[in-house]
Enzyme design. Structure first.
Site, PDB file in Angstrom:
ATOM      1  CB  SER A 119      -0.971  -0.082   1.138  1.00 49.54           C
ATOM      2  OG  SER A 119      -0.233  -0.439   2.372  1.00 49.54           O
ATOM      3  CG  HIS A 140      -2.816  -0.937  -3.176  1.00 48.85           C
ATOM      4  ND1 HIS A 140      -3.058   0.377  -2.890  1.00 48.85           N
ATOM      5  CD2 HIS A 140      -2.881  -1.400  -2.013  1.00 48.85           C
ATOM      6  CE1 HIS A 140      -3.474   0.385  -1.517  1.00 48.85           C
ATOM      7  NE2 HIS A 140      -3.466  -0.952  -1.051  1.00 48.85           N
ATOM      8  CD  GLU A 152      -3.920   3.392  -5.189  1.00 45.28           C
ATOM      9  OE1 GLU A 152      -3.624   4.655  -5.235  1.00 45.28           O
ATOM     10  OE2 GLU A 152      -3.573   2.785  -4.325  1.00 45.28           O
ATOM     11  CG  ASN A 190      -3.233   3.881   1.598  1.00 43.37           C
ATOM     12  OD1 ASN A 190      -4.259   3.730   2.367  1.00 43.37           O
ATOM     13  ND2 ASN A 190      -2.725   2.482   1.174  1.00 43.37           N
TER      14      ASN A 190
HETATM   15  N1  CAA Z   1     -16.721 -10.614   1.139  1.00 41.17           N
HETATM   16  C1  CAA Z   1     -17.782 -10.669   0.538  1.00 41.17           C
HETATM   17  N2  CAA Z   1     -18.814  -9.760   0.770  1.00 41.17           N
HETATM   18  C2  CAA Z   1     -18.662  -8.769   1.564  1.00 41.17           C
HETATM   19  C3  CAA Z   1     -17.538  -8.757   2.562  1.00 41.17           C
HETATM   20  C4  CAA Z   1     -16.400  -9.883   2.410  1.00 41.17           C
HETATM   21  N3  CAA Z   1     -15.450  -9.936   2.928  1.00 41.17           N
HETATM   22  N4  CAA Z   1     -17.941  -7.986   3.596  1.00 41.17           N
HETATM   23  C5  CAA Z   1     -18.925  -7.170   3.122  1.00 41.17           C
HETATM   24  N5  CAA Z   1     -19.629  -7.996   2.054  1.00 41.17           N
HETATM   25  C6  CAA Z   1     -20.629  -7.360   1.459  1.00 41.17           C
HETATM   26  C7  CAA Z   1     -22.085  -7.698   2.017  1.00 41.17           C
HETATM   27  O1  CAA Z   1     -22.556  -9.112   1.865  1.00 41.17           O
HETATM   28  C8  CAA Z   1     -23.044  -6.865   1.636  1.00 41.17           C
HETATM   29  O2  CAA Z   1     -23.254  -6.979   0.251  1.00 41.17           O
HETATM   30  P1  CAA Z   1     -24.922  -6.542  -0.498  1.00 41.17           P
HETATM   31  O3  CAA Z   1     -24.640  -5.072  -0.572  1.00 41.17           O
HETATM   32  O4  CAA Z   1     -25.028  -7.441  -1.420  1.00 41.17           O
HETATM   33  O5  CAA Z   1     -25.690  -6.888   0.867  1.00 41.17           O
HETATM   34  C9  CAA Z   1     -22.080  -5.538   1.327  1.00 41.17           C
HETATM   35  O6  CAA Z   1     -20.740  -6.028   1.373  1.00 41.17           O
HETATM   36  C10 CAA Z   1     -22.161  -4.787   2.666  1.00 41.17           C
HETATM   37  O7  CAA Z   1     -21.599  -5.388   3.767  1.00 41.17           O
HETATM   38  P2  CAA Z   1     -22.372  -5.207   5.004  1.00 41.17           P
HETATM   39  O8  CAA Z   1     -24.054  -4.750   4.764  1.00 41.17           O
HETATM   40  O9  CAA Z   1     -22.157  -6.319   5.963  1.00 41.17           O
HETATM   41  O10 CAA Z   1     -21.903  -3.908   5.819  1.00 41.17           O
HETATM   42  P3  CAA Z   1     -21.830  -2.402   5.599  1.00 41.17           P
HETATM   43  O11 CAA Z   1     -22.916  -2.024   4.719  1.00 41.17           O
HETATM   44  O12 CAA Z   1     -21.681  -1.619   6.782  1.00 41.17           O
HETATM   45  O13 CAA Z   1     -20.860  -2.372   4.639  1.00 41.17           O
HETATM   46  C11 CAA Z   1     -18.182  -2.038   4.205  1.00 41.17           C
HETATM   47  C12 CAA Z   1     -19.281  -2.827   5.126  1.00 41.17           C
HETATM   48  C13 CAA Z   1     -18.476  -2.404   2.543  1.00 41.17           C
HETATM   49  C14 CAA Z   1     -17.023  -2.844   4.725  1.00 41.17           C
HETATM   50  C15 CAA Z   1     -18.484  -0.701   4.483  1.00 41.17           C
HETATM   51  O14 CAA Z   1     -18.512  -0.354   5.723  1.00 41.17           O
HETATM   52  C16 CAA Z   1     -17.321   0.394   3.712  1.00 41.17           C
HETATM   53  O15 CAA Z   1     -17.313   0.397   2.512  1.00 41.17           O
HETATM   54  N6  CAA Z   1     -16.281   0.587   4.701  1.00 41.17           N
HETATM   55  C17 CAA Z   1     -15.278   1.387   4.076  1.00 41.17           C
HETATM   56  C18 CAA Z   1     -14.247   0.494   3.571  1.00 41.17           C
HETATM   57  C19 CAA Z   1     -13.095   1.206   3.072  1.00 41.17           C
HETATM   58  O16 CAA Z   1     -12.825   2.384   3.136  1.00 41.17           O
HETATM   59  N7  CAA Z   1     -12.049   0.344   2.494  1.00 41.17           N
HETATM   60  C20 CAA Z   1     -10.777   0.847   2.014  1.00 41.17           C
HETATM   61  C21 CAA Z   1      -9.999   1.033   2.977  1.00 41.17           C
HETATM   62  S1  CAA Z   1      -8.272   1.424   2.581  1.00 41.17           S
HETATM   63  C22 CAA Z   1      -7.433   0.045   2.105  1.00 41.17           C
HETATM   64  O17 CAA Z   1      -7.951  -1.132   1.870  1.00 41.17           O
HETATM   65  C23 CAA Z   1      -6.258   0.497   1.336  1.00 41.17           C
HETATM   66  C24 CAA Z   1      -5.090   0.175   2.177  1.00 41.17           C
HETATM   67  O18 CAA Z   1      -3.891  -0.149   1.544  1.00 41.17           O
HETATM   68  C25 CAA Z   1      -5.068   0.466   3.562  1.00 41.17           C
END
Ligand code: CAA
Length: 291
Positions: A119, A140, A152, A190
């Site tokens: 990342s 990424h 990315e 990031n």
């Molecule tokens: N595998 C498969 N499906 C998943 C899953 C997984 N691990 N986790 C969640 N889902 C699916 C659920 O089944 C659900 O599907 P539907 O829309 O079909 O119902 C959907 O994702 C939403 O999940 P939930 O209803 O359980 O939960 P939520 O609505 O609270 O969403 C989230 C969860 C998608 C994680 C949301 O909170 C979110 O987008 N959070 C921000 C995530 C983010 O910013 N990620 C980037 C981080 S930075 C990064 O990754 C880069 C780095 O290098 C650090």
């Protein structure tokens, strides 16, 4: 170049998600980790996440079964080396990544493309220590991999067009969208996201708000799906700190100074969800703020 098989090194949070989406898209996947426990946990998690997609009617039972059948797990790194495209998704520490690439090199197929899910670490520097900097790039994914739309793609200084186009083709086959980023510290997502999370920790450290008020402010006031502290726990506080250090060292600007409170949580081993404690305590039924 045609890609049929994918090697994934590291079966943690990112590695299992990458194996999941690759297998679902029809690639044969070899998933590697030094720990048998980590491999078993990854397979269980992939199964559970695929089942969730079946129950939400995103995929069929046949898709799920075929995807599971395409994943092979192994503790032997050389078994990964003959795949068409390798994605290294180990811990965000340059020395560890370096050791993995060193161990892979003697066994690599002639045309195998090497990529890292780093990342923040320099792609050009990682590439320069391999025998194929032109066939090396950053690949990424965002967490959770099965849900997040973006990948990315980061070209090192020597990455050739064929390698870039091949990786772009893989992203398209996954049904995801690629953003092309230049190889500067922490790339695009990031570079923007981590200073925001770090600022949220400063806001907590300076007593401007508590964990709940900070997260609620950003969820309800800026429409973020998760508050910044909840998101930091989700990503892992060690990863957040490592990325801030890469920004601070690589860009030599005090605006990237990691918050001492973030460092303290990492020193305590409170790394977020994965250790059940971070800005929230996850050991009970509902997460409880730790400050
Ligand atoms: N595998 C498969 N499906 C998943 C899953 C997984 N691990 N986790 C969640 N889902 C699916 C659920 O089944 C659900 O599907 P539907 O829309 O079909 O119902 C959907 O994702 C939403 O999940 P939930 O209803 O359980 O939960 P939520 O609505 O609270 O969403 C989230 C969860 C998608 C994680 C949301 O909170 C979110 O987008 N959070 C921000 C995530 C983010 O910013 N990620 C980037 C981080 S930075 C990064 O990754 C880069 C780095 O290098 C650090």
């Amino acid at each position: 170049m045609t890609v049929n098989s994918i090697g994934v090194v590291g079966a943690g949070q990112m590695g299992n998600g990458i194996a999941h989406v690759m297998a679902l898209a029809g690639y044969d996947v070899v998933l590697n980790d030094i720990s048998e426990d980590a491999l078993q946990r990854a397979i269980t998690l992939i199964e559970r996440n695929l089942d969730r997609q079946v129950s939400r009617e995103k995929i069929t039972q046949t898709d799920r079964d075929q995807a599971m059948a395409r994943i092979v797990i192994t503790q032997e790194l050389p078994q990964v080396a003959q795949t068409d495209l390798i994605i290294e998704a180990a811990t965000e520490e340059e020395a560890i990544k370096q050791k993995i690439f060193d161990s892979l090199l003697p066994h690599l197929g002639e045309n195998t493309i090497l990529t890292s899910n780093t990342s923040s670490i320099s792609i050009t520097r990682l590439a320069s220590r391999t025998d194929r900097p032109e066939k090396f790039m950053g690949f990424h994914f965002m967490n959770p991999v099965p849900v997040m739309q973006l990948v990315e793609l980061i070209r090192g200084i020597a990455t050739d067009k064929e390698t870039y186009d091949t990786c772009l083709g893989v992203v398209e086959k996954l049904g995801k969208t690629a953003a092309s980023a230049e190889d500067f510290p922490a790339f695009i997502v990031n570079r923007i996201l981590m200073p925001m999370i770090n600022e949220a920790v400063y806001t907590l450290y300076e007593g401007v708000g508590n964990v709940n008020s900070i997260d609620q402010s950003m969820k309800l006031g800026a429409n973020h799906p998760m508050g910044p502290l909840e998101l930091a726990d989700f990503i892992g506080l060690d990863t957040c700190l490592a990325i801030m250090n890469v920004l601070h060292d690589g860009l030599a600007d005090t605006k990237y100074r990691p918050c001492p409170l973030l460092t303290k949580y990492v020193e305590a081993g409170w790394l977020g969800r994965k250790t059940q404690r971070g800005f929230y305590d996850y050991r009970g039924d509902t997460p409880v703020p730790t400050r």
